[in-house]
Design a protein around this motif. Structure first.
Motif, PDB file in Angstrom:
ATOM      1  N   ASN A   1       0.803  -1.221   0.000  1.00 26.51           N
ATOM      2  CA  ASN A   1       0.000   0.000   0.000  1.00 26.51           C
ATOM      3  C   ASN A   1       0.835   1.270   0.000  1.00 26.51           C
ATOM      4  O   ASN A   1       0.388   2.323  -0.460  1.00 26.51           O
ATOM      5  CB  ASN A   1      -0.941   0.004   1.203  1.00 26.51           C
ATOM      6  CG  ASN A   1      -2.002  -1.069   1.104  1.00 26.51           C
ATOM      7  OD1 ASN A   1      -2.363  -1.481   0.010  1.00 26.51           O
ATOM      8  ND2 ASN A   1      -2.491  -1.531   2.249  1.00 26.51           N
ATOM      9  N   THR A   2       2.052   1.188   0.540  1.00 26.26           N
ATOM     10  CA  THR A   2       2.904   2.374   0.628  1.00 26.26           C
ATOM     11  C   THR A   2       3.767   2.588  -0.610  1.00 26.26           C
ATOM     12  O   THR A   2       4.495   3.574  -0.693  1.00 26.26           O
ATOM     13  CB  THR A   2       3.817   2.268   1.862  1.00 26.26           C
ATOM     14  OG1 THR A   2       4.553   1.040   1.797  1.00 26.26           O
ATOM     15  CG2 THR A   2       2.991   2.310   3.145  1.00 26.26           C
ATOM     16  N   ALA A   3       3.722   1.661  -1.559  1.00 22.40           N
ATOM     17  CA  ALA A   3       4.521   1.800  -2.781  1.00 22.40           C
ATOM     18  C   ALA A   3       3.841   2.761  -3.751  1.00 22.40           C
ATOM     19  O   ALA A   3       2.659   3.090  -3.612  1.00 22.40           O
ATOM     20  CB  ALA A   3       4.710   0.433  -3.430  1.00 22.40           C
ATOM     21  N   ALA A   4       4.587   3.214  -4.732  1.00 20.61           N
ATOM     22  CA  ALA A   4       4.052   4.141  -5.728  1.00 20.61           C
ATOM     23  C   ALA A   4       2.999   3.456  -6.584  1.00 20.61           C
ATOM     24  O   ALA A   4       3.245   2.376  -7.130  1.00 20.61           O
ATOM     25  CB  ALA A   4       5.188   4.659  -6.600  1.00 20.61           C
ATOM     26  N   ASP A   5       1.801   4.055  -6.696  1.00 18.87           N
ATOM     27  CA  ASP A   5       0.789   3.535  -7.595  1.00 18.87           C
ATOM     28  C   ASP A   5       0.805   4.346  -8.889  1.00 18.87           C
ATOM     29  O   ASP A   5       1.586   5.287  -9.051  1.00 18.87           O
ATOM     30  CB  ASP A   5      -0.599   3.544  -6.946  1.00 18.87           C
ATOM     31  CG  ASP A   5      -1.070   4.945  -6.557  1.00 18.87           C
ATOM     32  OD1 ASP A   5      -0.416   5.942  -6.945  1.00 18.87           O
ATOM     33  OD2 ASP A   5      -2.092   5.042  -5.855  1.00 18.87           O
ATOM     34  N   TYR A   6      -0.055   3.975  -9.826  1.00 19.66           N
ATOM     35  CA  TYR A   6       0.001   4.598 -11.152  1.00 19.66           C
ATOM     36  C   TYR A   6      -0.255   6.100 -11.084  1.00 19.66           C
ATOM     37  O   TYR A   6       0.447   6.891 -11.730  1.00 19.66           O
ATOM     38  CB  TYR A   6      -0.999   3.927 -12.095  1.00 19.66           C
ATOM     39  CG  TYR A   6      -0.869   4.411 -13.520  1.00 19.66           C
ATOM     40  CD1 TYR A   6       0.151   3.930 -14.339  1.00 19.66           C
ATOM     41  CD2 TYR A   6      -1.732   5.361 -14.047  1.00 19.66           C
ATOM     42  CE1 TYR A   6       0.300   4.373 -15.650  1.00 19.66           C
ATOM     43  CE2 TYR A   6      -1.596   5.817 -15.353  1.00 19.66           C
ATOM     44  CZ  TYR A   6      -0.580   5.320 -16.155  1.00 19.66           C
ATOM     45  OH  TYR A   6      -0.430   5.772 -17.439  1.00 19.66           O
ATOM     46  N   LYS A   7      -1.228   6.507 -10.286  1.00 20.08           N
ATOM     47  CA  LYS A   7      -1.546   7.928 -10.194  1.00 20.08           C
ATOM     48  C   LYS A   7      -0.356   8.722  -9.680  1.00 20.08           C
ATOM     49  O   LYS A   7      -0.007   9.779 -10.218  1.00 20.08           O
ATOM     50  CB  LYS A   7      -2.759   8.138  -9.276  1.00 20.08           C
ATOM     51  CG  LYS A   7      -3.178   9.593  -9.150  1.00 20.08           C
ATOM     52  CD  LYS A   7      -4.412   9.738  -8.262  1.00 20.08           C
ATOM     53  CE  LYS A   7      -4.815  11.201  -8.130  1.00 20.08           C
ATOM     54  NZ  LYS A   7      -6.019  11.367  -7.269  1.00 20.08           N
ATOM     55  N   PHE A   8       0.298   8.205  -8.646  1.00 19.89           N
ATOM     56  CA  PHE A   8       1.461   8.909  -8.095  1.00 19.89           C
ATOM     57  C   PHE A   8       2.571   8.994  -9.139  1.00 19.89           C
ATOM     58  O   PHE A   8       3.213  10.045  -9.293  1.00 19.89           O
ATOM     59  CB  PHE A   8       1.973   8.194  -6.842  1.00 19.89           C
ATOM     60  CG  PHE A   8       3.243   8.789  -6.292  1.00 19.89           C
ATOM     61  CD1 PHE A   8       3.199   9.883  -5.447  1.00 19.89           C
ATOM     62  CD2 PHE A   8       4.484   8.274  -6.651  1.00 19.89           C
ATOM     63  CE1 PHE A   8       4.368  10.457  -4.964  1.00 19.89           C
ATOM     64  CE2 PHE A   8       5.659   8.829  -6.167  1.00 19.89           C
ATOM     65  CZ  PHE A   8       5.598   9.920  -5.314  1.00 19.89           C
ATOM     66  N   ILE A   9       2.819   7.905  -9.862  1.00 16.09           N
ATOM     67  CA  ILE A   9       3.907   7.884 -10.838  1.00 16.09           C
ATOM     68  C   ILE A   9       3.662   8.904 -11.942  1.00 16.09           C
ATOM     69  O   ILE A   9       4.581   9.630 -12.354  1.00 16.09           O
ATOM     70  CB  ILE A   9       4.067   6.462 -11.428  1.00 16.09           C
ATOM     71  CG1 ILE A   9       4.550   5.487 -10.346  1.00 16.09           C
ATOM     72  CG2 ILE A   9       5.044   6.471 -12.591  1.00 16.09           C
ATOM     73  CD1 ILE A   9       4.502   4.036 -10.771  1.00 16.09           C
ATOM     74  N   ILE A  10       2.426   8.970 -12.436  1.00 13.21           N
ATOM     75  CA  ILE A  10       2.101   9.915 -13.504  1.00 13.21           C
ATOM     76  C   ILE A  10       2.273  11.356 -13.018  1.00 13.21           C
ATOM     77  O   ILE A  10       2.783  12.224 -13.745  1.00 13.21           O
ATOM     78  CB  ILE A  10       0.677   9.664 -14.021  1.00 13.21           C
ATOM     79  CG1 ILE A  10       0.612   8.323 -14.745  1.00 13.21           C
ATOM     80  CG2 ILE A  10       0.216  10.789 -14.941  1.00 13.21           C
ATOM     81  CD1 ILE A  10       1.585   8.188 -15.900  1.00 13.21           C
ATOM     82  N   HIS A  11       1.877  11.624 -11.784  1.00 15.44           N
ATOM     83  CA  HIS A  11       2.051  12.980 -11.234  1.00 15.44           C
ATOM     84  C   HIS A  11       3.533  13.283 -10.990  1.00 15.44           C
ATOM     85  O   HIS A  11       4.000  14.393 -11.285  1.00 15.44           O
ATOM     86  CB  HIS A  11       1.244  13.126  -9.943  1.00 15.44           C
ATOM     87  CG  HIS A  11      -0.211  13.400 -10.175  1.00 15.44           C
ATOM     88  ND1 HIS A  11      -0.789  14.630  -9.969  1.00 15.44           N
ATOM     89  CD2 HIS A  11      -1.205  12.593 -10.626  1.00 15.44           C
ATOM     90  CE1 HIS A  11      -2.068  14.580 -10.274  1.00 15.44           C
ATOM     91  NE2 HIS A  11      -2.359  13.344 -10.668  1.00 15.44           N
ATOM     92  N   ALA A  12       4.270  12.330 -10.450  1.00 12.64           N
ATOM     93  CA  ALA A  12       5.689  12.554 -10.176  1.00 12.64           C
ATOM     94  C   ALA A  12       6.478  12.758 -11.470  1.00 12.64           C
ATOM     95  O   ALA A  12       7.461  13.514 -11.500  1.00 12.64           O
ATOM     96  CB  ALA A  12       6.258  11.380  -9.395  1.00 12.64           C
ATOM     97  N   ALA A  13       6.063  12.103 -12.550  1.00 11.95           N
ATOM     98  CA  ALA A  13       6.793  12.176 -13.819  1.00 11.95           C
ATOM     99  C   ALA A  13       6.856  13.589 -14.369  1.00 11.95           C
ATOM    100  O   ALA A  13       7.805  13.945 -15.072  1.00 11.95           O
ATOM    101  CB  ALA A  13       6.150  11.245 -14.841  1.00 11.95           C
ATOM    102  N   VAL A  14       5.853  14.418 -14.058  1.00 11.23           N
ATOM    103  CA  VAL A  14       5.817  15.783 -14.603  1.00 11.23           C
ATOM    104  C   VAL A  14       5.963  16.842 -13.516  1.00 11.23           C
ATOM    105  O   VAL A  14       5.676  18.015 -13.728  1.00 11.23           O
ATOM    106  CB  VAL A  14       4.511  16.006 -15.401  1.00 11.23           C
ATOM    107  CG1 VAL A  14       4.471  15.095 -16.608  1.00 11.23           C
ATOM    108  CG2 VAL A  14       3.288  15.805 -14.533  1.00 11.23           C
ATOM    109  N   GLY A  15       6.394  16.405 -12.321  1.00  9.74           N
ATOM    110  CA  GLY A  15       6.649  17.349 -11.243  1.00  9.74           C
ATOM    111  C   GLY A  15       5.419  17.820 -10.507  1.00  9.74           C
ATOM    112  O   GLY A  15       5.485  18.799  -9.745  1.00  9.74           O
TER     113      GLY A  15
END
Length: 399
Positions: free
Chosen positions: A269-283
């Protein structure tokens, strides 16, 4: 978005026939990988979890193979190909050097500077090489003859085409992202992860759609993606596997009439999910999230028995590694090499160059530095091997 949602979306799409236009996507015997309780450990895993035996191939002393970080292996029945940063070297199955596959230089039949991995088409017996200052891939036969060039890899809106693999007349490729204007809503993966083109007809015969392309983030002027973005890809005999870098599913296909989920990874549950990754990818994340990044899987190598993986945790500054059996649990990731409990040559084996390995006929091939055989508790399998010799190929028989 969690994997359960991915599965339900897939099933819904199958039932309603709302799948990719060219071919249908059908689910067949999906295997589960449970990462929900994975933790860091400094206790090594054992090779015998997925390896039956090890044999070794000694390579010719000349030419000298450079640092293994960017050296890839490709194996067929006739030869071993070692893809270095500058050149592709051809060897006999016994490790004797045969020839380089092209000449370096500014000439029309030469490669001025090799960019990225060589892309092999073993069925059609050629290799595609990206050369600096060229907008095409140069094609060379496996005997070193220039055959011509591929189609241009720049598409509409200056999108860059990345060829990732071949299968006879079929070409597997992706389109790179095009930077939007600052403040634009954006999904860096786009609506389709990858395509398959029939080169004889120039028709797209298969697509792997992004079922999460409705998830978007606001472009904040920065791009930070997994080094394996947009997809991880490999060929194991007739099976092709594809893992989009940002999702938790590994897909498979054998004939490109359809593409199906092979493994589904259930993260903690604490790992990066898809939504977080997409947001992190563009800052598009907060300062606290930037200063405390979430752990995640970096690379996978799927096998019939399970997967080898590299993992970014919070305990080290370098990727860690582990093995998870099919329909089982990944209990640990570690920066400690695997214990060799198979034979007495190498005391331990590190998979730090996991993406450079090759799988064929139920064998896993990887290169290791010769000096490792001369460290404490290890011994050399060859009388003529020295610490300064060229790397040795390990040939693992898989369970």
């Amino acid at each position: 978005m969690r994997n359960s949602l991915l599965i339900s979306l897939l099933m819904s799409l199958i039932i309603t026939s709302c799948v990719q236009k060219e071919k249908s996507l059908q689910i067949k015997q999906v295997k589960e990988l449970n990462f929900q309780d994975i933790t860091y450990s400094n206790t090594p895993q054992k090779l015998s979890e997925f390896i039956e035996s090890i044999s070794y191939i000694q390579l010719s002393e000349d030419p000298l193979i450079p640092d293994l970080e960017k050296v890839n292996l490709v194996i067929d029945d006739k030869a071993i190909y070692i893809d270095t940063q500058e050149q592709v070297l051809k060897y006999t199955p016994n490790g004797d050097f045969m020839q380089p596959l092209f000449k370096l230089g500014p000439g029309p039949e030469e490669v001025s500077f090799k960019l990225g991995k060589a892309i092999f088409n073993l069925e059609k017996e050629f290799v595609a090489i990206r050369s600096y200052s060229s907008d095409q891939y140069k094609l060379f036969s496996l005997n070193g003859d220039l055959l011509g060039a591929s189609q241009q890899y720049f598409g509409e809106e200056k999108r860059r085409k990345q060829i990732v693999g071949y299968d006879g007349n079929n070409e597997i490729y992706c389109w790179d992202y095009v930077l939007p204007e600052y403040g634009t809503e954006f999904n860096i993966d786009g609506s389709v992860f990858c395509y398959v083109r029939d080169m004889s007809t120039n028709q797209t015969i298969l697509q792997l759609p992004n079922f999460h392309d409705d998830i978007k983030a606001t472009y904040k002027g920065k791009i930070a993606v997994n080094g394996n973005w947009p997809i991880m890809y490999g060929k194991q005999d007739s099976l092709h596997w594809i893992k989009p870098a940002n999702v938790d599913t590994i897909y498979q296909t054998t004939d490109f009439s359809s593409i199906t989920p092979w493994y589904v990874i259930h993260k903690k549950n604490t790992a990066a999910d898809y939504k977080f990754i997409i947001h992190a990818a563009v800052g598009d994340i907060s300062r606290s999230e930037i200063s405390s990044p979430k752990e995640d899987i970096y690379y996978v190598l799927p096998l019939k028995s399970g997967i080898l993986f590299s993992y970014w945790g919070k305990e080290t500054q370098e990727p860690c590694y582990g093995y998870c059996p099919a329909n089982g649990k990944a209990n640990q990731y570690s920066d400690v090499p695997f214990e060799n409990d198979i034979d007495n040559y190498l005391n331990e084996v590190s998979f730090q160059h996991l993406s450079n390995c090759y799988v064929k006929n139920d064998y896993l091939y990887m290169l290791v530095d010769a000096f490792l055989f001369f460290e404490e508790s290890s011994s050399s399998p060859f009388k003529t091997l020295t610490p300064d010799s060229n790397p040795v190929i390990l040939k693992f028989k898989l369970k």
